[in-house]
Scaffold this motif. Structure first.
Motif, PDB file in Angstrom:
ATOM      1  N   LEU A 193       0.913  -1.134   0.066  1.00 20.89           N
ATOM      2  CA  LEU A 193      -0.094   0.095  -0.001  1.00 20.89           C
ATOM      3  C   LEU A 193       0.921   1.277  -0.044  1.00 20.89           C
ATOM      4  O   LEU A 193       0.204   2.267  -0.838  1.00 20.89           O
ATOM      5  CB  LEU A 193      -1.117  -0.209   1.084  1.00 20.89           C
ATOM      6  N   PRO A 194       1.997   1.444   0.753  1.00 22.44           N
ATOM      7  CA  PRO A 194       2.826   2.392   0.530  1.00 22.44           C
ATOM      8  C   PRO A 194       2.951   2.902  -0.918  1.00 22.44           C
ATOM      9  O   PRO A 194       3.305   4.031  -1.215  1.00 22.44           O
ATOM     10  CB  PRO A 194       3.902   2.506   1.345  1.00 22.44           C
ATOM     11  N   LEU A 195       3.054   2.233  -1.897  1.00 15.86           N
ATOM     12  CA  LEU A 195       3.262   2.304  -3.254  1.00 15.86           C
ATOM     13  C   LEU A 195       1.821   2.643  -4.018  1.00 15.86           C
ATOM     14  O   LEU A 195       2.237   3.457  -5.130  1.00 15.86           O
ATOM     15  CB  LEU A 195       3.695   0.869  -3.995  1.00 15.86           C
ATOM     16  N   ALA A 196       1.008   2.504  -3.425  1.00 12.57           N
ATOM     17  CA  ALA A 196      -0.577   2.817  -3.748  1.00 12.57           C
ATOM     18  C   ALA A 196      -0.957   4.133  -3.408  1.00 12.57           C
ATOM     19  O   ALA A 196      -1.879   5.006  -3.904  1.00 12.57           O
ATOM     20  CB  ALA A 196      -1.413   1.853  -3.691  1.00 12.57           C
ATOM     21  N   VAL A 197      -0.616   4.671  -1.955  1.00 15.91           N
ATOM     22  CA  VAL A 197      -1.459   5.604  -1.245  1.00 15.91           C
ATOM     23  C   VAL A 197      -0.473   6.909  -1.161  1.00 15.91           C
ATOM     24  O   VAL A 197       0.813   6.635  -0.675  1.00 15.91           O
ATOM     25  CB  VAL A 197      -1.643   5.160   0.152  1.00 15.91           C
ATOM     26  N   ASP A 198      -0.705   7.740  -1.576  1.00 12.74           N
ATOM     27  CA  ASP A 198      -0.048   9.194  -1.209  1.00 12.74           C
ATOM     28  C   ASP A 198      -0.463   9.607   0.155  1.00 12.74           C
ATOM     29  O   ASP A 198      -1.677  10.175   0.209  1.00 12.74           O
ATOM     30  CB  ASP A 198      -0.199  10.202  -2.475  1.00 12.74           C
ATOM     31  N   PRO A 199       0.214   9.575   1.171  1.00 13.28           N
ATOM     32  CA  PRO A 199      -0.153  10.082   2.433  1.00 13.28           C
ATOM     33  C   PRO A 199      -0.625  11.520   2.277  1.00 13.28           C
ATOM     34  O   PRO A 199      -1.358  12.062   3.167  1.00 13.28           O
ATOM     35  CB  PRO A 199       1.187  10.260   3.553  1.00 13.28           C
ATOM     36  N   ALA A 200      -0.074  12.506   1.458  1.00 13.56           N
ATOM     37  CA  ALA A 200      -0.448  13.710   1.344  1.00 13.56           C
ATOM     38  C   ALA A 200      -2.143  14.062   0.811  1.00 13.56           C
ATOM     39  O   ALA A 200      -2.741  15.039   0.998  1.00 13.56           O
ATOM     40  CB  ALA A 200       0.559  14.538   0.273  1.00 13.56           C
ATOM     41  N   SER A 201      -2.688  12.956   0.497  1.00  9.07           N
ATOM     42  CA  SER A 201      -4.085  13.014  -0.229  1.00  9.07           C
ATOM     43  C   SER A 201      -5.028  12.445   0.883  1.00  9.07           C
ATOM     44  O   SER A 201      -6.079  12.257   0.398  1.00  9.07           O
ATOM     45  CB  SER A 201      -3.828  12.382  -1.568  1.00  9.07           C
ATOM     46  N   THR A 202      -4.671  12.046   1.633  1.00  2.00           N
ATOM     47  CA  THR A 202      -5.654  11.133   2.503  1.00  2.00           C
ATOM     48  C   THR A 202      -6.453  12.137   3.463  1.00  2.00           C
ATOM     49  O   THR A 202      -7.547  11.706   4.045  1.00  2.00           O
ATOM     50  CB  THR A 202      -5.057  10.050   3.295  1.00  2.00           C
ATOM     51  N   GLY A 203      -5.902  13.482   3.738  1.00  2.00           N
ATOM     52  CA  GLY A 203      -6.704  14.121   4.967  1.00  2.00           C
ATOM     53  C   GLY A 203      -6.541  14.040   6.128  1.00  2.00           C
ATOM     54  O   GLY A 203      -6.999  14.661   6.934  1.00  2.00           O
ATOM     55  N   ILE A 204      -6.003  12.666   6.596  1.00  2.00           N
ATOM     56  CA  ILE A 204      -5.642  12.439   8.013  1.00  2.00           C
ATOM     57  C   ILE A 204      -4.292  11.800   7.996  1.00  2.00           C
ATOM     58  O   ILE A 204      -3.733  11.125   7.002  1.00  2.00           O
ATOM     59  CB  ILE A 204      -6.792  11.368   8.697  1.00  2.00           C
ATOM     60  N   PRO A 205      -3.623  11.733   9.235  1.00  2.00           N
ATOM     61  CA  PRO A 205      -2.432  11.270   9.346  1.00  2.00           C
ATOM     62  C   PRO A 205      -2.340   9.881   8.816  1.00  2.00           C
ATOM     63  O   PRO A 205      -3.314   8.887   9.137  1.00  2.00           O
ATOM     64  CB  PRO A 205      -2.154  11.400  10.685  1.00  2.00           C
ATOM     65  N   VAL A 206      -1.112   9.406   8.228  1.00  2.00           N
ATOM     66  CA  VAL A 206      -1.063   7.975   7.921  1.00  2.00           C
ATOM     67  C   VAL A 206       0.189   7.452   8.736  1.00  2.00           C
ATOM     68  O   VAL A 206       1.337   8.003   8.833  1.00  2.00           O
ATOM     69  CB  VAL A 206      -0.756   8.028   6.323  1.00  2.00           C
ATOM     70  N   VAL A 207       0.147   6.187   9.344  1.00  2.00           N
ATOM     71  CA  VAL A 207       1.118   5.505   9.760  1.00  2.00           C
ATOM     72  C   VAL A 207       1.566   4.160   8.862  1.00  2.00           C
ATOM     73  O   VAL A 207       0.440   3.500   8.576  1.00  2.00           O
ATOM     74  CB  VAL A 207       0.927   4.939  11.180  1.00  2.00           C
ATOM     75  N   ASP A 208       2.579   4.297   8.446  1.00  2.00           N
ATOM     76  CA  ASP A 208       3.034   3.150   7.382  1.00  2.00           C
ATOM     77  C   ASP A 208       3.739   2.157   8.139  1.00  2.00           C
ATOM     78  O   ASP A 208       4.721   2.418   8.574  1.00  2.00           O
ATOM     79  CB  ASP A 208       3.853   3.913   6.334  1.00  2.00           C
ATOM     80  N   ALA A 209       3.141   0.908   8.268  1.00  2.00           N
ATOM     81  CA  ALA A 209       3.759  -0.221   9.037  1.00  2.00           C
ATOM     82  C   ALA A 209       5.256  -0.442   8.503  1.00  2.00           C
ATOM     83  O   ALA A 209       5.914  -0.843   9.241  1.00  2.00           O
ATOM     84  CB  ALA A 209       2.941  -1.482   9.116  1.00  2.00           C
ATOM     85  N   THR A 210       5.382  -0.387   7.180  1.00  2.00           N
ATOM     86  CA  THR A 210       6.513  -0.803   6.565  1.00  2.00           C
ATOM     87  C   THR A 210       7.402   0.316   7.048  1.00  2.00           C
ATOM     88  O   THR A 210       8.594  -0.218   7.363  1.00  2.00           O
ATOM     89  CB  THR A 210       6.403  -0.394   5.088  1.00  2.00           C
ATOM     90  N   ASP A 211       7.440   1.471   7.220  1.00  2.00           N
ATOM     91  CA  ASP A 211       8.535   2.222   7.877  1.00  2.00           C
ATOM     92  C   ASP A 211       8.658   2.190   9.130  1.00  2.00           C
ATOM     93  O   ASP A 211       9.903   2.236   9.958  1.00  2.00           O
ATOM     94  CB  ASP A 211       7.856   3.883   7.715  1.00  2.00           C
ATOM     95  N   VAL A 212       7.460   1.897  10.040  1.00  2.00           N
ATOM     96  CA  VAL A 212       7.714   1.424  11.482  1.00  2.00           C
ATOM     97  C   VAL A 212       8.634   0.271  11.466  1.00  2.00           C
ATOM     98  O   VAL A 212       9.634   0.377  12.274  1.00  2.00           O
ATOM     99  CB  VAL A 212       6.381   0.938  12.130  1.00  2.00           C
ATOM    100  N   LEU A 213       8.381  -0.769  10.860  1.00  2.00           N
ATOM    101  CA  LEU A 213       9.484  -1.820  10.782  1.00  2.00           C
ATOM    102  C   LEU A 213      11.009  -1.537  10.180  1.00  2.00           C
ATOM    103  O   LEU A 213      12.082  -2.085  10.820  1.00  2.00           O
ATOM    104  CB  LEU A 213       8.778  -3.032   9.934  1.00  2.00           C
ATOM    105  N   ALA A 214      11.029  -0.682   9.430  1.00  2.00           N
ATOM    106  CA  ALA A 214      12.318  -0.350   8.883  1.00  2.00           C
ATOM    107  C   ALA A 214      13.017   0.347   9.945  1.00  2.00           C
ATOM    108  O   ALA A 214      14.130  -0.243  10.295  1.00  2.00           O
ATOM    109  CB  ALA A 214      12.185   0.550   7.385  1.00  2.00           C
ATOM    110  N   ARG A 215      12.370   1.307  10.746  1.00  6.58           N
ATOM    111  CA  ARG A 215      13.160   1.922  11.623  1.00  6.58           C
ATOM    112  C   ARG A 215      13.422   1.151  12.784  1.00  6.58           C
ATOM    113  O   ARG A 215      14.599   0.998  13.357  1.00  6.58           O
ATOM    114  CB  ARG A 215      12.220   2.879  12.302  1.00  6.58           C
ATOM    115  N   ALA A 216      12.628   0.205  13.243  1.00  6.89           N
ATOM    116  CA  ALA A 216      12.849  -0.675  14.445  1.00  6.89           C
ATOM    117  C   ALA A 216      13.980  -1.875  13.815  1.00  6.89           C
ATOM    118  O   ALA A 216      15.086  -1.966  14.806  1.00  6.89           O
ATOM    119  CB  ALA A 216      11.583  -1.804  14.520  1.00  6.89           C
ATOM    120  N   CYS A 217      14.085  -2.153  12.571  1.00  7.14           N
ATOM    121  CA  CYS A 217      15.158  -2.953  12.191  1.00  7.14           C
ATOM    122  C   CYS A 217      16.541  -2.011  12.398  1.00  7.14           C
ATOM    123  O   CYS A 217      17.703  -2.494  12.709  1.00  7.14           O
ATOM    124  CB  CYS A 217      15.118  -3.347  10.593  1.00  7.14           C
TER     125      CYS A 217
END
Lengths: 230, 230
Positions: free
Chosen positions: B196-220
């Motif tokens: 989904l991060p490849l399909a969803v532009d967080p700037a266009s959703t109107g509410i904050p977005v938390v991307d589980a991919t980035d959460v995992l990358a930061r944890a790694c």
């Protein structure tokens, strides 16, 4: 399908880009249509250009150890998305039984097929240039070679370092180096460093661009039995 | 630095994107500043959603075998950039001795820290939704949950399939699903599928977005000893 081994991390951004190209260039509908890939971003391997140009630590053992990890993990062939690391190709090949692609020979052959006898402008890291890795391969394929002088080469290397540090590498001095290669007769450019596709926009160079990263990705997909996009 | 293991290929585009995020989110100057990463794009593992929803082939053994390849290759911990594969997390953990990250728990905890008590709109693959993987984790973290109804879920799954087949996944029907989640009270969105991060532009959703991919990358990156960008 067979498993593609990727001996990467040189640098990590170039390896992530190579992984993306393996996906983008594969004609697939479902996950299972893509060949399996085992990629080792072996970022701790000593810098290749620093060893070749400035007498830094030798990366040979690190490269061989990483290739062995890939073979043990099931890779049926190994791609190295780092042109400068091809200075150590013979040593890497002695370390494993599986075939190891020669990205530089593949790129030279691809250029010769599309642009026979052309003069090729070489954009590559300083280690690759100093060793004449592209010069030899291009000349063996009947192509003429145009390389940046020392000052322009420093601009190219600065862009490569910027990509390694997370930047875009897009820089007017890199554009200037390309202009000079053109003015010296280059009819086609080879991106002979895997950081450079992240820094060079082929639409802005004024002459055709052959990206060694994409040549290698296509060769891997064909070898593995994946369907390659035209 | 320790070696990050990536149990990927589910799908290959999501894994390439995860590799890119590991690079982009790492504050590095040189190749050697990035943690080593061993990524297995094990694309031949049977589809997770097909097994969970439609009684397709069981991916458990494939997931366990891939985890063992990573451990044998030197991975000190394993990340799985596929939310639906977390339905098999216990089985994967029994197959190896190294720790395996729980992306869903990490994402839920990250949301609870920034948006305590919020209502979270869940965008995820149908297998993840049917098993309530996010629902359980979010509720355990004191968060309320809003999920698409069956028809909207089919739109989300269509976008995910499009990304798996090399498309952008950007689609008005996906935007519509997000609008409905908002109108039902969602205050923050979780991208609970790594396509989904490849399909969803967080700037266009109107509410904050938390991307589980980035959460995992930061944890790694934190686990491996890399410097994480803010």
């Amino acid at each position: 399908m067979q498993t593609i081994g990727v001996l990467g991390g040189m640098g990590p951004a170039a390896t992530a880009h190579f992984m993306e190209r393996l996906v983008v260039l594969c004609a697939a509908e479902r996950d299972q249509d893509y060949p399996p890939t085992l990629a080792y971003s072996a970022s701790q391997i000593p810098d290749r250009t620093t060893h070749l140009v400035d007498d830094g630590a030798d990366p040979t053992h690190g490269l061989q150890a990483a290739a062995r990890v890939l073979q043990a993990g099931g890779a049926g062939a190994i791609a190295i998305p780092c042109n400068t690391a091809h200075a150590y190709l013979k040593a890497i090949r002695t370390a494993v039984e599986v075939p190891v692609f020669d990205m530089i020979d593949l790129a030279a052959a691809t250029i010769a097929a599309s642009f026979p006898g052309a003069t090729v402008g070489v954009l590559a890291a300083t280690g690759t240039v100093r060793l004449g890795l592209y010069q030899s391969a291009l000349q063996a394929n009947g192509l003429a070679v145009e390389q940046p002088d020392e000052e322009l080469q420093e601009h190219v290397m600065a862009a490569i370092r910027e990509v390694k540090g997370g930047g875009s590498g897009r820089d007017r001095r890199l554009d200037h180096a390309i202009e000079i290669l053109r003015s010296h007769g280059a009819e086609v450019l080879v991106l002979g460093c895997t950081e450079l596709p992240l820094a060079v926009d082929p639409a802005s160079t004024g002459i055709p661009v052959v990206d060694a990263t994409d040549v290698l990705a296509r060769a891997c997909l064909e070898w593995a039995g994946g369907a390659v996009r035209p």
